[in-house]
Write an enzyme that holds these catalytic residues in place. Structure first.
Site, short mmCIF file in Angstrom:
data_model
loop_
_atom_site.label_atom_id
_atom_site.label_comp_id
_atom_site.label_asym_id
_atom_site.label_seq_id
_atom_site.Cartn_x
_atom_site.Cartn_y
_atom_site.Cartn_z
N VAL A 89 -1.23 6.74 2.42
CA VAL A 89 -1.65 5.34 2.37
C VAL A 89 -0.74 4.51 3.26
CG1 VAL A 89 -1.92 3.32 0.90
CG2 VAL A 89 -2.56 5.58 0.03
N THR A 90 -1.30 3.87 4.27
CA THR A 90 -0.55 2.94 5.12
C THR A 90 -1.44 1.79 5.55
OG1 THR A 90 -1.10 3.83 7.34
CG2 THR A 90 0.69 4.93 6.12
N VAL A 91 -0.81 0.67 5.81
CA VAL A 91 -1.46 -0.45 6.48
C VAL A 91 -0.51 -0.91 7.58
CG1 VAL A 91 -2.36 -2.80 6.29
CG2 VAL A 91 -2.70 -1.17 4.41
N ARG A 97 -1.92 -7.57 3.96
CA ARG A 97 -2.45 -8.62 3.10
C ARG A 97 -3.84 -9.11 3.53
NH1 ARG A 97 2.85 -8.56 2.97
NH2 ARG A 97 3.90 -8.87 0.97
N LEU A 100 -7.17 -4.48 2.90
CA LEU A 100 -7.64 -3.19 3.43
C LEU A 100 -7.39 -2.05 2.45
CD1 LEU A 100 -6.55 -3.52 7.17
CD2 LEU A 100 -8.72 -4.12 6.08
N LEU A 101 -6.21 -2.03 1.84
CA LEU A 101 -5.95 -0.97 0.87
C LEU A 101 -6.92 -1.07 -0.30
CD1 LEU A 101 -4.47 1.36 -0.40
CD2 LEU A 101 -2.68 -0.24 -1.16
N TYR A 130 1.03 -0.51 -6.64
CA TYR A 130 -0.08 0.21 -7.23
C TYR A 130 -0.47 -0.22 -8.63
CZ TYR A 130 0.35 2.97 -3.07
OH TYR A 130 0.40 3.36 -1.75
N PHE A 420 3.40 14.41 -2.81
CA PHE A 420 2.18 14.70 -2.07
C PHE A 420 1.66 13.45 -1.41
CE2 PHE A 420 1.22 14.08 -6.58
CZ PHE A 420 0.28 13.06 -6.54
#
Length: 420
Positions: A89-91, A97, A100-101, A130, A420
Site C-alpha cells: 500500500v502506497t500513495v 489525502r 485514493l487508498l 488503518y 507481508f
C-alpha cells in the site's frame, strides 16, 4: 482538490503492462530507488496476480499502489480462518489525502467479503492510517537482544540432553522440509498466517529479485529422539571484534519455528552457544516467548522492540466469532459499528469450550464497539476493560467487560512471525 480534479485519477485493477510503472510507484512510496531494472521487473512478474492488484493513475502515471492475496490466519483454538491479506500500500507524496487508498481498499474489501473471506489482515507501517478502515491491532511482537555472556548458560553446551539432535542444513532442505513443522506450529498458535511456496523461496534465496540483496544465512534443524523434525532456526551473523581480538559478533534470528517446547528450548540454546557469538538478536517474537525465561538470568535479554504486528479487520462477524474457541461459557450481545457497512449490526454470542453460536439479534447490547476494536480483541490479545477505560468500547450492562475478557482472552499471546 475539486471533485473534477479527483475524477482525473482513475483507480483500477492492473494489466501486465502496468506492472513496471506500478513497481516504480511502489518503490517511491517505500523510499527505495524508484526506477526498477528490467531484470527486477522480470524476476517479479511471474508471481503477480493482477486481478488482486490495484493502482491509481493520473494522466496514465501510477501514483498509488495496492495488492491483496489469499491467506489463512489461525484463530484462537487452532482453526484456520480465510483472510484477505493486504500489502504493497502506497500513495505518492504528490497525491496524498485525495481518498485514493480509500477507493482501492473499499473495492478490495468488498470483493473479499463477497468471496467469503472472514477477515482482512495487514502489517501497518504507520499506526494512524488503518483504524479508519476498520482494522485493529490484534497481535504484538517483542524483539530481544541477548548478551550471551550474562545468560548463565554453559558455554560448553554441545547438544540437547533429551536425545534429540540439531543439524546444520542448507536452504534447499528448509524449502523442502520446513513447511511441515511450520504448518504444525501454526495449527496450534493463534495469529500465525499461512505461507506460500513463494514465501519459502524468498526465505531460502531462490529467485530473489536483484533489488533485494541476498546474503545466505545459516539453517539448523532440531529432531527429537525419535527422529521427528520438530523445529528449525534460520540466522545470520555479522563479523565484529574488539581491538583486543575478543569477538563481539551478533547472531540475528530470521526465523525460529518450534512445534514442541523441547525443540524451542534446544534451538535457542543452540543459537546462544555458537562460537564467537556474543549477542543474539531474537528477531520478532511473541511477547510471551520462552526465550527470556529459559535463561538462568533473564535480565540478559534486553527488549529492543515492543510494537503492534498483525492488524485484523472483521468482514463477517458471525463466522469470525463462531470459528474461534472460548475458555469458558457465557453470552454477550455486541453492537458492532462499521462505517463501511460490511460487518455492522447487533449480534448475540453464546460461547462455551465446546463451541460457539453467533447470530443477529434485536436484544439490548451489553457492549458497543467499532469493528476495529472487535478486530483488536479477536485474537485474545487485548483487554475489553482497558478499551472501556479508553472510551473505545461502551459498556451498557454492568460487568459485561469483565465477562467479555474472560471469554475472549487466550492462555498464550497471539503471534504473527511474518511481515507481508
Amino acid at each position: 482538490m475539486s471533485s473534477g480534479d479527483r475524477d482525473h485519477v482513475v483507480v483500477r485493477t492492473l494489466v501486465e503492462g502496468d506492472f513496471p510503472d506500478w513497481l516504480r510507484a511502489l518503490n517511491t512510496g517505500f523510499l527505495r530507488a524508484p526506477t526498477p531494472s528490467d531484470e527486477d521487473v522480470a524476476a517479479r512478474l511471474p508471481y503477480q496476480d493482477f486481478t488482486r492488484m490495484r493502482g491509481a493513475f493520473d494522466a496514465g502515471r501510477c501514483v498509488a499502489t495496492y495488492r491483496s492475496f489469499a491467506q489463512e490466519v489461525t484463530a484462537v483454538g487452532g482453526a484456520p480462518v480465510p483472510a484477505c491479506a493486504v500489502s504493497s500500500v502506497t500513495v505518492s507524496p504528490t497525491h496524498r489525502r485525495r481518498g485514493l487508498l480509500g477507493r482501492m481498499m473499499g473495492a478490495d474489501l468488498a470483493e473479499a467479503r463477497e468471496r467469503g473471506d472472514v477477515l482482512a489482515t495487514l502489517i501497518a507501517a504507520e499506526y494512524p492510517i488503518y483504524g479508519r478502515f476498520g482494522f485493529g491491532p490484534a497481535s504484538r511482537l517483542t524483539r530481544w537482544s541477548v548478551d550471551v555472556r550474562r545468560t548463565g548458560l554453559d558455554p560448553r553446551w554441545s547438544g540437547p540432553a533429551d536425545g534429540g539432535r540439531i543439524d546444520l542444513v542448507d536452504g534447499g532442505t528448509v524449502r523442502k522440509l520446513g513447511p511441515e513443522p511450520y504448518d504444525r506450529a501454526r495449527a496450534v498458535r493463534h495469529g500465525m498466517v499461512s505461507r506460500t511456496p513463494r514465501d519459502w523461496d524468498r526465505r531460502t534465496g531462490r529467485n530473489v529479485p536483484p533489488s533485494e540483496p541476498w546474503t545466505e544465512p545459516f539453517h539448523a534443524m532440531y529432531r527429537s529422539a525419535s527422529g521427528e523434525l520438530e523445529g528449525y532456526v534460520t540466522y545470520a551473523c555479522d563479523d565484529k571484534w574488539e581491538d583486543s581480538k575478543q569477538p563481539l559478533n551478533t547472531a540475528t534470528v530470521r526465523d525460529l519455528i518450534a512445534v514442541t517446547p523441547a525443540a524451542e528450548l534446544a534451538l535457542w540454546r543452540y543459537v546462544c552457544a555458537i562460537d564467537w557469538v556474543t549477542f543474539v538478536d531474537s528477531g520478532d517474537r511473541a511477547p510471551d516467548d520462552l526465550l527470556p525465561m529459559l535463561l538462568p538470568d533473564p535480565r540478559a535479554a534486553r527488549v529492543l522492540t515492543y510494537a503492534d504486528m498483525l492488524w485484523v479487520r472483521i468482514l463477517d462477524v458471525v463466522r469470525a466469532l463462531e470459528t474461534r474457541t472460548y475458555g469458558t461459557s457465557g453470552s454477550l450481545v455486541l453492537d458492532v459499528r462499521d462505517a463501511a457497512g460490511m460487518a455492522g449490526g447487533r449480534y448475540r454470542l453464546d460461547a462455551s469450550p465446546e463451541g460457539a453460536a453467533c447470530a443477529p439479534t434485536t436484544a439490548s447490547a451489553d457492549l458497543t464497539l467499532d469493528v476495529g476494536e472487535l478486530g483488536a480483541l479477536y485474537l485474545g490479545d487485548e483487554s475489553v476493560a482497558r478499551l472501556v477505560a479508553l472510551g473505545r468500547v461502551e459498556e451498557s450492562t454492568e460487568g459485561a467487560a469483565a465477562r467479555a475478557d474472560v471469554l475472549f482472552r487466550a492462555s498464550r499471546r497471539a503471534w504473527c512471525p511474518d511481515i507481508f
